[in-house]
Design a protein around this motif. Sequence first.
Motif, PDB file in Angstrom:
ATOM      1  N   SER A 187       9.164  13.085  -9.722  1.00  0.00           N
ATOM      2  CA  SER A 187       8.667  14.207  -9.529  1.00  0.00           C
ATOM      3  C   SER A 187       8.436  15.020  -8.017  1.00  0.00           C
ATOM      4  N   LEU A 188       8.528  13.987  -7.173  1.00  0.00           N
ATOM      5  CA  LEU A 188       8.220  14.259  -5.659  1.00  0.00           C
ATOM      6  C   LEU A 188       9.289  14.926  -4.885  1.00  0.00           C
ATOM      7  N   GLY A 189      10.392  14.764  -5.650  1.00  0.00           N
ATOM      8  CA  GLY A 189      11.885  15.476  -4.766  1.00  0.00           C
ATOM      9  C   GLY A 189      11.899  14.722  -3.674  1.00  0.00           C
ATOM     10  N   GLY A 190      12.147  13.326  -3.462  1.00  0.00           N
ATOM     11  CA  GLY A 190      12.235  12.664  -2.247  1.00  0.00           C
ATOM     12  C   GLY A 190      11.124  12.834  -1.107  1.00  0.00           C
ATOM     13  N   LYS A 191      10.131  13.535  -1.524  1.00  0.00           N
ATOM     14  CA  LYS A 191       8.948  13.442  -0.679  1.00  0.00           C
ATOM     15  C   LYS A 191       8.154  12.194  -0.655  1.00  0.00           C
ATOM     16  N   SER A 192       7.294  11.767   0.448  1.00  0.00           N
ATOM     17  CA  SER A 192       6.303  10.560   0.260  1.00  0.00           C
ATOM     18  C   SER A 192       5.059  11.098   0.136  1.00  0.00           C
ATOM     19  N   VAL A 193       4.330  10.404  -0.362  1.00  0.00           N
ATOM     20  CA  VAL A 193       2.709  10.946  -0.600  1.00  0.00           C
ATOM     21  C   VAL A 193       1.920   9.333  -0.388  1.00  0.00           C
ATOM     22  N   VAL A 194       0.698   9.480   0.109  1.00  0.00           N
ATOM     23  CA  VAL A 194      -0.322   8.456   0.028  1.00  0.00           C
ATOM     24  C   VAL A 194      -1.134   8.375  -0.947  1.00  0.00           C
ATOM     25  N   VAL A 195      -0.942   6.946  -1.496  1.00  0.00           N
ATOM     26  CA  VAL A 195      -1.858   6.837  -2.454  1.00  0.00           C
ATOM     27  C   VAL A 195      -2.806   5.932  -2.000  1.00  0.00           C
ATOM     28  N   LYS A 196      -4.223   6.281  -2.697  1.00  0.00           N
ATOM     29  CA  LYS A 196      -5.330   5.696  -2.228  1.00  0.00           C
ATOM     30  C   LYS A 196      -6.027   5.003  -3.489  1.00  0.00           C
ATOM     31  N   ALA A 197      -6.545   3.520  -3.279  1.00  0.00           N
ATOM     32  CA  ALA A 197      -7.067   2.813  -4.280  1.00  0.00           C
ATOM     33  C   ALA A 197      -8.507   2.528  -3.623  1.00  0.00           C
ATOM     34  N   GLU A 198      -9.428   2.313  -4.788  1.00  0.00           N
ATOM     35  CA  GLU A 198     -10.652   2.206  -4.264  1.00  0.00           C
ATOM     36  C   GLU A 198     -11.356   1.458  -5.544  1.00  0.00           C
ATOM     37  N   ALA A 199     -11.991   0.137  -5.129  1.00  0.00           N
ATOM     38  CA  ALA A 199     -12.747  -0.760  -6.096  1.00  0.00           C
ATOM     39  C   ALA A 199     -13.888  -1.384  -5.351  1.00  0.00           C
ATOM     40  N   GLN A 200     -14.965  -1.384  -5.961  1.00  0.00           N
ATOM     41  CA  GLN A 200     -16.217  -1.878  -5.322  1.00  0.00           C
ATOM     42  C   GLN A 200     -16.562  -1.891  -3.955  1.00  0.00           C
ATOM     43  N   GLY A 201     -16.327  -0.604  -3.624  1.00  0.00           N
ATOM     44  CA  GLY A 201     -16.666  -0.337  -1.880  1.00  0.00           C
ATOM     45  C   GLY A 201     -15.448  -0.576  -1.023  1.00  0.00           C
ATOM     46  N   ALA A 202     -14.301  -1.211  -1.473  1.00  0.00           N
ATOM     47  CA  ALA A 202     -12.988  -1.617  -0.778  1.00  0.00           C
ATOM     48  C   ALA A 202     -12.177  -0.180  -0.791  1.00  0.00           C
ATOM     49  N   VAL A 203     -11.569   0.089   0.053  1.00  0.00           N
ATOM     50  CA  VAL A 203     -10.522   1.123  -0.045  1.00  0.00           C
ATOM     51  C   VAL A 203      -9.183   0.720   0.614  1.00  0.00           C
ATOM     52  N   THR A 204      -8.030   1.349   0.261  1.00  0.00           N
ATOM     53  CA  THR A 204      -6.867   0.944   0.897  1.00  0.00           C
ATOM     54  C   THR A 204      -5.886   2.068   0.566  1.00  0.00           C
ATOM     55  N   ARG A 205      -4.693   2.188   1.376  1.00  0.00           N
ATOM     56  CA  ARG A 205      -3.951   3.343   1.040  1.00  0.00           C
ATOM     57  C   ARG A 205      -2.471   2.965   1.319  1.00  0.00           C
ATOM     58  N   LEU A 206      -1.522   3.463   0.776  1.00  0.00           N
ATOM     59  CA  LEU A 206      -0.034   2.786   0.601  1.00  0.00           C
ATOM     60  C   LEU A 206       0.699   4.274   0.637  1.00  0.00           C
ATOM     61  N   ILE A 207       1.717   4.328   1.558  1.00  0.00           N
ATOM     62  CA  ILE A 207       2.687   5.454   1.120  1.00  0.00           C
ATOM     63  C   ILE A 207       3.696   5.018   0.292  1.00  0.00           C
ATOM     64  N   VAL A 208       4.029   6.028  -0.633  1.00  0.00           N
ATOM     65  CA  VAL A 208       5.191   5.780  -1.653  1.00  0.00           C
ATOM     66  C   VAL A 208       6.125   7.033  -1.669  1.00  0.00           C
ATOM     67  N   GLY A 209       7.135   6.695  -2.442  1.00  0.00           N
ATOM     68  CA  GLY A 209       7.940   7.918  -2.475  1.00  0.00           C
ATOM     69  C   GLY A 209       9.193   7.831  -1.409  1.00  0.00           C
ATOM     70  N   GLY A 210       9.552   9.078  -1.007  1.00  0.00           N
ATOM     71  CA  GLY A 210      10.736   9.243  -0.087  1.00  0.00           C
ATOM     72  C   GLY A 210      11.874   8.419  -0.437  1.00  0.00           C
ATOM     73  N   SER A 211      12.460   7.551   0.684  1.00  0.00           N
ATOM     74  CA  SER A 211      13.597   6.677   0.585  1.00  0.00           C
ATOM     75  C   SER A 211      13.324   5.625  -0.556  1.00  0.00           C
ATOM     76  N   GLU A 212      12.135   5.491  -0.784  1.00  0.00           N
ATOM     77  CA  GLU A 212      11.835   4.322  -1.843  1.00  0.00           C
ATOM     78  C   GLU A 212      12.083   5.053  -3.314  1.00  0.00           C
ATOM     79  N   SER A 213      12.001   6.065  -3.622  1.00  0.00           N
ATOM     80  CA  SER A 213      12.267   6.479  -4.886  1.00  0.00           C
ATOM     81  C   SER A 213      13.702   6.288  -5.609  1.00  0.00           C
TER      82      SER A 213
END
Length: 213
Positions: A187-213
């Motif tokens: 659904s991203l049409g080849g674009k990348s987005v940043v996915v954010k995860a949160e748990a018990q006060g911890a936060v991390t982000r990951l770029i997905v999509g783009g050339s990985e799709s």
Amino acid sequence: MSRGGQIAADAVRDMLVGLADALRTAQDTLSEAGRISEGGMGYEIPYLDFTFEVEFSEQTSNQPSTAAPILKLFPRTSSSGGNRETDITSRISGRLVSTPTHGGRPAALLEMALVHNADGPAIDILLSNTAGERLTDAFIELQVDVDMTERLIGFRPTPTQRLALLPSQTVLTDEQGYVQLSLSTGSLGGKSVVVKAEAQGAVTRLIVGGSES
């Protein structure tokens, strides 16, 4: 307590609440800096001592009036006619003590990696803590970080694209602290987005999509 006294008490309370909020904001900033720094070192503010010099002046009149007493934040010593002034000078001292993060328990650590399974691209997530323990049966919340995506990539995904990418926005870790979530990047049409995860006060982000799709 007179109306003027209640106003004075409320003013002092507001000052203390504001000071506590400022201390919490400072600690949050230090904690976030520690999470994103190369060394991963954070700092804690153990306590903050404070002293307030407070002067109030309440003016009342013997003349009939429906007006409320006037509270002034500066001293007034003179009086005349039917007016009466009451000056209050106070020194308020104390200490605000920081509550250890997570009640003193080890801080949570959240790791994400982009992988491929039989269904296509997926996210591997590991939830542990600084004591080396795997956190089992723990909820992790995921979402597309729209603002970060726009700043880093120059693309603002639509609500439809965000919902299509993540089949679930809440996942549960297994007995090893792991969880894997398949992605629908079509659904991203080849674009990348940043996915954010949160748990018990911890936060991390990951770029997905783009050339990985």
